[in-house]
Design an enzyme around this catalytic site. Structure first.
Site, PDB file in Angstrom:
ATOM      1  N   GLU A   1      47.829  51.976  50.848  1.00 58.02           N
ATOM      2  CA  GLU A   1      48.064  50.773  50.966  1.00 58.02           C
ATOM      3  C   GLU A   1      49.450  50.546  51.291  1.00 58.02           C
ATOM      4  O   GLU A   1      49.935  49.809  51.988  1.00 58.02           O
ATOM      5  CB  GLU A   1      47.596  49.914  49.633  1.00 58.02           C
ATOM      6  CG  GLU A   1      48.007  48.369  49.777  1.00 58.02           C
ATOM      7  CD  GLU A   1      47.368  47.519  48.514  1.00 58.02           C
ATOM      8  OE1 GLU A   1      47.465  46.319  48.914  1.00 58.02           O
ATOM      9  OE2 GLU A   1      47.074  48.037  47.658  1.00 58.02           O
TER      10      GLU A   1
ATOM     11  N   CYS B   1      34.952  46.276  45.681  1.00 61.82           N
ATOM     12  CA  CYS B   1      36.188  45.739  45.107  1.00 61.82           C
ATOM     13  C   CYS B   1      36.877  44.545  45.945  1.00 61.82           C
ATOM     14  O   CYS B   1      37.653  44.039  45.670  1.00 61.82           O
ATOM     15  CB  CYS B   1      37.098  46.952  45.002  1.00 61.82           C
ATOM     16  SG  CYS B   1      36.460  48.289  44.122  1.00 61.82           S
TER      17      CYS B   1
ATOM     18  N   LYS C   1      46.618  44.239  38.459  1.00 61.42           N
ATOM     19  CA  LYS C   1      45.821  45.223  37.997  1.00 61.42           C
ATOM     20  C   LYS C   1      46.588  45.793  36.905  1.00 61.42           C
ATOM     21  O   LYS C   1      45.758  46.490  36.049  1.00 61.42           O
ATOM     22  CB  LYS C   1      45.052  45.970  38.900  1.00 61.42           C
ATOM     23  CG  LYS C   1      44.030  45.534  40.086  1.00 61.42           C
ATOM     24  CD  LYS C   1      43.425  46.404  40.849  1.00 61.42           C
ATOM     25  CE  LYS C   1      42.355  45.818  41.732  1.00 61.42           C
ATOM     26  NZ  LYS C   1      42.883  45.081  42.744  1.00 61.42           N
TER      27      LYS C   1
ATOM     28  N   HIS D   1      41.244  46.731  36.500  1.00 64.95           N
ATOM     29  CA  HIS D   1      40.426  46.459  38.060  1.00 64.95           C
ATOM     30  C   HIS D   1      39.161  45.665  37.678  1.00 64.95           C
ATOM     31  O   HIS D   1      38.264  45.938  37.067  1.00 64.95           O
ATOM     32  CB  HIS D   1      40.224  47.546  38.597  1.00 64.95           C
ATOM     33  CG  HIS D   1      39.489  47.392  40.125  1.00 64.95           C
ATOM     34  ND1 HIS D   1      39.382  46.381  40.581  1.00 64.95           N
ATOM     35  CD2 HIS D   1      39.715  48.479  41.268  1.00 64.95           C
ATOM     36  CE1 HIS D   1      38.999  46.451  41.977  1.00 64.95           C
ATOM     37  NE2 HIS D   1      39.265  47.757  42.186  1.00 64.95           N
TER      38      HIS D   1
END
Length: 411
Positions: free
Chosen positions: A312, A162, A333, A338
């Site tokens: 995060e 990703c 997103k 995603h």
């Protein structure tokens, strides 16, 4: 070292097949998520995805070339064509060996694997398509972009799950800084909404099982339950400042910093204190010579899984200190799902547009506050505001962290 600027952008996304449609969609909180139509999902827990709509490869390449490309490569070529046209790059006036490519895919073509494996089982090895391998492998996004546009410089593919799109833009920036190229076409492309792709991510318990498109991809919301698979491509043209000025190019922004780290922790879970992602942001700020309090906006990786959004948030607090509570944060997103290897490409474009347009888009669908996610994720509507400096984050399975710092161009 050469300064690096952004001069062109192209996007194929679930909310629009060019940069303007994509950006307007983000501003309007347009959610591009709906029932999967590519296969029967009756036996699947995850029934929604963010599919690209009304894409016709023949608008971007001749039909024969399109037939020799899987969907992820078609998306890559389409976005690259938009970006090169936007930048006004005329290859007849360029040294082709000084124009490179780093357009990457995290997975390549699962469609080709599924299709040909079925043939192998039903009809034997002699019936497998002779082009299976070049159709399937992930570097063909870069290969096809290079071939279609005659770009003969450095041509590479960074595969970091990703974080692929973000690493690709960062590594392209380094190639220009160190004089390996004057122009790099960079970004990511992905198309993995297939039976094995959806089944695999579902088995990992990574995908949302919600059947409500407005409550499926809800980063930072207390009720978040996983991510929604998206597809598409985001590609930018990067140039050395000297090269861009010499040809009178329009400069959108300056790509000033890049940070990359590894968690060295777990194959799917980020480091629980967010330290790896925090260091990637710190490295990007150090690279750009920017202090935490100068950051106006962070485009978060923001997948909508429980762990990602929590860790995060911790990473942003560690990297920005007290300023973490002032900075605006949002997740693209929430509207496009995603895009895996393409996520960093389209999210970087969102950052550049935020600077150009003076607007931070909202995190669509964020309704229920999570006490553990307690920063400003731009609930409600987007915010018209001056954005001088933005960071785009991507975190990939395997512990890959990447951050890009883009700022308003000043002489």
């Amino acid at each position: 070292m050469n300064r690096v600027v952004v001069t062109g952008m192209g996007a194929i996304t679930p909310i629009g097949n060019d940069v303007e449609s994509f950006w307007n969609g983000l501003k309007e909180k347009k959610v591009g998520i709906g029932p999967i139509t590519y296969f029967d999902t009756a036996e699947y827990k995850a029934k929604l995805a963010a599919q690209v709509k009304e894409f016709d490869p023949k608008q971007y390449m001749d039909p024969k070339a399109a037939r020799r490309m899987e969907t992820f490569s078609q998306y890559a070529v389409a976005a690259a064509k938009q970006a090169l046209e936007d930048a006004g790059i005329d290859m007849t006036k360029e040294d082709p060996y000084r124009v490179g490519v780093c357009v990457s895919s995290g997975i390549g073509s699962l469609q080709a694997v599924e299709r040909e494996y079925k043939k192998l089982l039903e009809k034997g090895p002699g019936r497998v398509n002779p082009l299976l391998v070049p159709l399937m492998i992930s570097n063909m996004a870069a290969g096809n972009v290079s071939i279609q546009f005659g770009l003969k410089g450095k041509s590479i593919n960074v595969v970091t799950a990703c974080a692929t799109g973000t690493h690709s833009i960062g590594e392209a920036m380094r190639s220009i800084q160190h004089g390996e190229a004057e122009v790099m076409v960079a970004g990511g492309a992905e198309s993995s909404i297939t039976p094995i792709g959806v089944a695999g991510f579902t088995a990992l318990t990574a995908l949302s099982a919600s059947e409500d498109p407005m409550r499926a991809s809800i980063p930072f919301d207390k009720e978040r339950s996983g991510f929604v698979m998206g597809e598409g491509a985001g590609v930018v043209v990067l140039e050395s400042l000297e090269h861009a000025k010499a040809r009178g190019a329009k400069i959108y922004a300056e790509l000033a910093g890049y940070g990359a780290t590894s968690d060295a922790f777990h194959i799917t879970s980020p480091a629980e204190d967010g330290s790896g992602a925090a260091m990637a942001m710190k490295f990007a700020m150090d690279d750009a010579g920017v202090k935490p309090e100068e950051i106006d906006y962070i485009n978060a990786h923001g997948t909508g899984t429980h762990h990602n959004d929590l860790f995060e948030t911790l990473a942003i607090k560690t990297a920005l200190g007290d300023h973490a509570r002032q900075v605006k944060i949002s997740s693209t997103k929430s509207m496009v799902g995603h895009l895996l290897g393409a996520a960093g490409g389209v999210e970087f474009i969102a950052c550049v547009k935020s600077i150009e347009d003076g607007f931070v888009h909202a995190t669509a669908g964020l309704l229920v506050d999570d006490p553990e996610c307690d920063l400003d994720y731009v609930k409600g509507d987007g915010i018209p505001m001056e954005v001088r400096c933005a960071i785009s984050n991507s975190l990939g399975f395997g512990g890959h962290n990447a951050s890009l710092l883009v700022k308003r161009f000043e002489e």
